[in-house]
Each structure stands twice: as C-alpha cells, then as structure tokens.
Design an enzyme around this catalytic site. Structure first.
Site, mmCIF file in Angstrom:
data_model
loop_
_atom_site.group_PDB
_atom_site.id
_atom_site.type_symbol
_atom_site.label_atom_id
_atom_site.label_comp_id
_atom_site.label_asym_id
_atom_site.label_seq_id
_atom_site.Cartn_x
_atom_site.Cartn_y
_atom_site.Cartn_z
ATOM 1 C CB VAL A 100 -0.937 0.025 1.231
ATOM 2 C CG1 VAL A 100 -1.802 1.287 1.205
ATOM 3 C CG2 VAL A 100 -1.824 -1.225 1.264
ATOM 4 C CG HIS A 104 1.818 1.396 6.009
ATOM 5 N ND1 HIS A 104 1.828 1.646 4.645
ATOM 6 C CD2 HIS A 104 2.135 0.082 6.155
ATOM 7 C CE1 HIS A 104 2.137 0.532 4.000
ATOM 8 N NE2 HIS A 104 2.340 -0.428 4.886
HETATM 9 P P1 AMP Z 1 2.699 -3.159 3.488
HETATM 10 O O1 AMP Z 1 2.769 -4.531 2.880
HETATM 11 O O2 AMP Z 1 3.856 -2.786 4.341
HETATM 12 O O3 AMP Z 1 2.387 -2.114 2.433
HETATM 13 O O4 AMP Z 1 1.457 -3.196 4.491
HETATM 14 C C1 AMP Z 1 0.144 -2.994 4.091
HETATM 15 C C2 AMP Z 1 -0.713 -3.558 5.185
HETATM 16 O O5 AMP Z 1 -2.026 -3.034 5.029
HETATM 17 C C3 AMP Z 1 -0.855 -5.088 5.171
HETATM 18 O O6 AMP Z 1 -0.378 -5.613 6.408
HETATM 19 C C4 AMP Z 1 -2.348 -5.314 4.978
HETATM 20 O O7 AMP Z 1 -2.840 -6.416 5.691
HETATM 21 C C5 AMP Z 1 -2.928 -4.004 5.481
HETATM 22 N N1 AMP Z 1 -4.223 -3.639 4.954
HETATM 23 C C6 AMP Z 1 -4.609 -3.610 3.657
HETATM 24 N N2 AMP Z 1 -5.874 -3.185 3.557
HETATM 25 C C7 AMP Z 1 -6.296 -2.919 4.819
HETATM 26 C C8 AMP Z 1 -7.517 -2.436 5.374
HETATM 27 N N3 AMP Z 1 -8.571 -2.145 4.607
HETATM 28 N N4 AMP Z 1 -7.596 -2.294 6.718
HETATM 29 C C9 AMP Z 1 -6.534 -2.585 7.508
HETATM 30 N N5 AMP Z 1 -5.357 -3.028 7.034
HETATM 31 C C10 AMP Z 1 -5.243 -3.203 5.708
#
Ligand code: AMP
Length: 118
Positions: A100, A104
């Site tokens: 994403v 974060h």
């Molecule tokens: P990254 O792989 O570091 O970009 O982390 C993205 C994180 O966002 C992953 O751990 C996903 O499980 C989490 N994620 C994606 N969509 C959502 C959502 N709608 N609500 C909460 N977490 C999410």
C-alpha cells in the site's frame, strides 16, 4: 481539511476519508492508527499520516516532525495495547514488501519476534 490531508488515492486514503471502515485505536490531526486487517501478530496496528506520503523514501526534510510524531504514536499505541516489547516495521518500496503506497508504520507485538525478519 484540504485534499492534501485527505489521504490520497490508496486504500488508506479511503480509510482516512471514512469511505471504508477501520478499527481505529488512535486518531489525531496528523495521523490515524488502526488494526491491520490481516494481523501478523496478536497486536498488529498500522500508524499512517493523514498527509499521503507514498513511501518513506519519498519523505523530505519538511516531514521531520511528522515522522517523529508517527514513532511517538506507535510507541503510545504499543503501551496502550499492553505491550512492553514490540517491533516497528516500515516497508519502503515493493521490493521491501510494501503493498500500500501510503506511508505506514507497522506496530507488531504479543509474540516472540525472530531476527532477521523475512
Ligand atoms: P505493506 O505490505 O507494508 O504495504 O502493508 C500494508 C498492510 O495493510 C498489510 O499488512 C495489509 O494487511 C494491510 N491492509 C490492507 N488493507 C487494509 C484495510 N482495509 N484495513 C486494515 N489493514 C489493511
């Protein structure tokens, strides 16, 4: 709030705009923290800035206070969740596992953490 602070065009932007729900554990004028939808530990919270910086690699000098704030909130959330020990992860770029593209901080805890991470 200006569009600059409304989260940009990612799933996290949609969460910030209230278009899709989240399980929030902290909210202030600079950031939002909510539980990861696919937790990798008993506690797995994401701390995101309201301003949409795609990757940590895209942050600049102007973001210094914001980045510090994200870390302080991450530690506060860990304490709030009852964690004495915890791990923070920031994946910057697809090759590092980022999926994403809205900066974060992962707050992970509640189980032993291995090193090196995968
Ligand atoms: P990254 O792989 O570091 O970009 O982390 C993205 C994180 O966002 C992953 O751990 C996903 O499980 C989490 N994620 C994606 N969509 C959502 C959502 N709608 N609500 C909460 N977490 C999410």
């Amino acid at each position: 709030m200006t569009s600059e602070t409304q989260g940009g065009d990612t799933i996290f932007g949609r969460i910030l705009r209230g278009e899709i729900p989240c399980d929030a554990v902290h909210s202030d004028e600079h950031c939002l923290a909510f539980r990861d939808v696919a937790p990798q530990a008993p506690v797995h919270v994401l701390v995101i800035p309201r301003r949409p910086i795609p990757r940590l690699a895209d942050a600049g000098e102007d973001d210094q206070a914001l980045l510090g704030h994200l870390l302080l909130v991450a530690a506060r959330v860990a304490r709030q969740e009852g964690l004495e020990d915890f791990r923070l992860v920031v994946n910057s770029g697809a090759g590092a596992g980022q999926t994403v593209f809205h900066l974060h901080v992962h707050v992970l805890g509640g189980r032993p953490m291995a090193w090196p991470p995968g």
